[in-house]
Design a protein around this motif. Structure first.
Motif, mmCIF file in Angstrom:
data_model
loop_
_atom_site.group_PDB
_atom_site.id
_atom_site.type_symbol
_atom_site.label_atom_id
_atom_site.label_comp_id
_atom_site.label_asym_id
_atom_site.label_seq_id
_atom_site.Cartn_x
_atom_site.Cartn_y
_atom_site.Cartn_z
ATOM 1 N N GLU A 14 26.800 33.351 -29.958
ATOM 2 C CA GLU A 14 27.017 33.647 -28.541
ATOM 3 C C GLU A 14 28.419 33.192 -28.139
ATOM 4 O OE1 GLU A 14 25.039 35.261 -26.263
ATOM 5 O OE2 GLU A 14 23.815 35.730 -28.020
ATOM 6 N N LYS A 16 30.915 31.187 -26.231
ATOM 7 C CA LYS A 16 30.829 29.915 -25.518
ATOM 8 C C LYS A 16 31.178 30.135 -24.055
ATOM 9 C CE LYS A 16 32.229 27.333 -29.574
ATOM 10 N NZ LYS A 16 33.439 27.549 -30.356
ATOM 11 N N GLU A 17 30.417 29.479 -23.182
ATOM 12 C CA GLU A 17 30.618 29.624 -21.745
ATOM 13 C C GLU A 17 32.055 29.296 -21.348
ATOM 14 O OE1 GLU A 17 29.227 30.694 -17.941
ATOM 15 O OE2 GLU A 17 28.239 30.885 -19.879
ATOM 16 N N GLU A 18 32.611 28.230 -21.932
ATOM 17 C CA GLU A 18 33.990 27.847 -21.585
ATOM 18 C C GLU A 18 34.987 28.917 -22.012
ATOM 19 O OE1 GLU A 18 35.268 24.893 -25.212
ATOM 20 O OE2 GLU A 18 33.682 24.217 -23.859
ATOM 21 N N LEU A 21 34.631 31.889 -19.548
ATOM 22 C CA LEU A 21 35.266 31.564 -18.261
ATOM 23 C C LEU A 21 36.789 31.649 -18.352
ATOM 24 C CD1 LEU A 21 32.967 28.651 -17.016
ATOM 25 C CD2 LEU A 21 33.008 31.040 -16.249
ATOM 26 N N LYS A 45 25.335 40.173 -20.863
ATOM 27 C CA LYS A 45 25.000 39.260 -21.953
ATOM 28 C C LYS A 45 23.523 39.274 -22.316
ATOM 29 C CE LYS A 45 26.529 35.082 -22.031
ATOM 30 N NZ LYS A 45 26.957 33.710 -21.731
ATOM 31 N N CYS A 65 28.485 40.028 -26.052
ATOM 32 C CA CYS A 65 28.864 40.139 -24.657
ATOM 33 C C CYS A 65 29.684 41.413 -24.441
ATOM 34 C CB CYS A 65 29.696 38.904 -24.270
ATOM 35 S SG CYS A 65 30.178 38.848 -22.539
#
Length: 165
Positions: A14, A16-18, A21, A45, A65
């Motif tokens: 996945e 990474k959220e960081e 962003l 996602k 994504c």
């Protein structure tokens, strides 16, 4: 110069959220015509959302994504010196390029997908009629066996493209 190429084979990891962003922040600060910022970005996602996107989609790279990039036609700047030509497609192209460059900086792969039917993407994802679907950016980490396409290294020379006046 570093070799950057479209990613068509993604790992299962996945995003990474960081990292996501940071990619989205690169889009936010990208320049747009008259600074109107007409771009809207739909982050796809979840498996449910990806299924909706892929329903009538030409390419499924199985990315973790997808960023569906649109422009709000009510916020798009119009060039009165060029027949009121709308800048929305160009603005989204600038935004997507910034996202692709940030993705590369973060070690992510991306592929600009323009072969789509905008009306079907809009309908399947319930995107408002006031937004023009321009393109989709697939996003994720390269799979180990990902390679550039055969056409990647075919480039025109500067002599063919550049004219000094």
């Amino acid at each position: 110069m570093q070799k950057i190429f479209k990613c068509r084979r993604y790992s299962n990891e996945e995003v990474k959220e960081e990292d996501l962003l940071k990619v989205l922040e690169a889009a936010r600060v990208a320049p747009t015509s008259h600074n109107n910022q007409p771009q809207k970005i739909y982050v796809v996602k979840s498996e449910e959302a990806k299924e909706k996107l892929m329903k009538d989609f030409a390419y499924n790279y199985k990315a973790p994504c997808y960023l569906v990039c649109t422009c709000d036609i009510n916020e798009t700047w119009r060039n009165d010196l060029d027949g009121n030509k709308e800048s929305g497609d160009i603005d989204v192209a600038i935004v997507m390029t910034h996202m692709m460059l940030m993705a590369e900086e973060l070690g992510l792969g991306a592929c600009w997908i323009g072969r789509l039917t905008p009306e079907l993407v809009r309908k399947n994802l319930s995107i408002p009629e006031t937004e023009k679907v321009v393109a989709v950016l697939s996003l994720g980490y390269h799979r180990e066996d990902d390679r550039p396409s055969k056409l990647h290294d075919i480039r025109k020379s500067n002599e063919e493209m550049v004219k000094f006046l």
